[in-house]
Design an enzyme around this catalytic site. Sequence first.
Site, PDB file in Angstrom:
ATOM      1  N   SER A 135     -61.157  23.086 -68.504  1.00  0.00           N
ATOM      2  CA  SER A 135     -60.041  22.290 -67.970  1.00  0.00           C
ATOM      3  C   SER A 135     -60.015  22.425 -66.448  1.00  0.00           C
ATOM      4  CB  SER A 135     -58.716  22.805 -68.536  1.00  0.00           C
ATOM      5  OG  SER A 135     -57.611  22.234 -67.857  1.00  0.00           O
ATOM      6  N   TYR A 148     -52.953  30.156 -69.553  1.00  0.00           N
ATOM      7  CA  TYR A 148     -53.777  29.012 -69.971  1.00  0.00           C
ATOM      8  C   TYR A 148     -54.883  28.767 -68.944  1.00  0.00           C
ATOM      9  CZ  TYR A 148     -55.396  24.364 -71.155  1.00  0.00           C
ATOM     10  OH  TYR A 148     -56.203  23.299 -71.483  1.00  0.00           O
TER      11      TYR A 148
END
Length: 250
Positions: A135, A148
């Site tokens: 990501s 995250y």
Amino acid sequence: MNILITGVTAGFGRQIAIDCVKAGHIVIGTGRRADKLGEIKAELGDNFIPLCFDVSDLTAIKSALGSLDQTLLTNIDVLINNAGLALGLESADKASIDDWQTMIQTNTLGLVQMTHQILPYMVAKNDGLIINISSTAGNYPYFGANVYGATKAFVTQFSLNLRADLLGKNVRVTNIEPGLCGGTEFSNVRFHGDDERASKVYENVEFIRPQDISNMVLWLIDQPKHININRLEVMPVAQTFAGLTVARDL
Ligand code: NDP
Ligand code: 8X3
């Protein structure tokens, strides 16, 4: 080709599985929700093989992979480590330790465990492609991404380190680093089922869609075998940098 995709019950993984089967490949698709896997099986037929397990559970992974035809298992051409999740968007001092543990166990441990199971077969036949879904959160910090973002930075660095270990072998590794993508369950999961809050993330913006990510995966699979695409960082045009902030005394 034989393609193993984790997390096909929703989002990117689901679209990639559909497109890979339509392109003539055999897909082994995983997820925790047996009912969703059953729906995809009904849609895709014989060339889709569902495996229900949690990627954070090594015993379950071994048991599920052990149930596969061994010729198929040892001849997986492409592993797509897609299963993952964000939980919460609170600042680190307010975040839930359970959420942190789940993200670490899924996004990093789960991905590593899957790779550890499949990579030796690829090295043994000196052929294979691993695609890891990381990501932009692994590249650029933002408020509330804390663990995250850190798990995705791990994924990115793990991809690059895998390549380092694979010097002289015909096993390729690509790290995909998407920014804002809608049309998945990502934000519904992040906000623990608060669908109204989740939908606001995608309001009035042209976001990346699962089909866009799937197109990239199909392109990667079709690259000649002497080419390694190391990283693909991709954002919607509507998203860009400049996230640095300053707290000023007033
Ligand atoms: P979705 O929530 O739509 O899909 C996630 C998939 O992962 C589901 O199939 C889910 O299946 C599976 N999964 C989650 N936890 C586990 C687990 N412990 N074991 C097995 N499978 C699991 O998310 P996206 O499609 O949006 O995200 C896919 C990947 O892309 C993730 O790694 C995410 O971090 C990453 N990503 C997403 C972006 C976005 O904006 N959407 C942008 C950048 C990266 P099940 O619940 O059935 O287990
Ligand atoms: C998903 C993209 O920006 O929501 O990894 O973290 S973002």
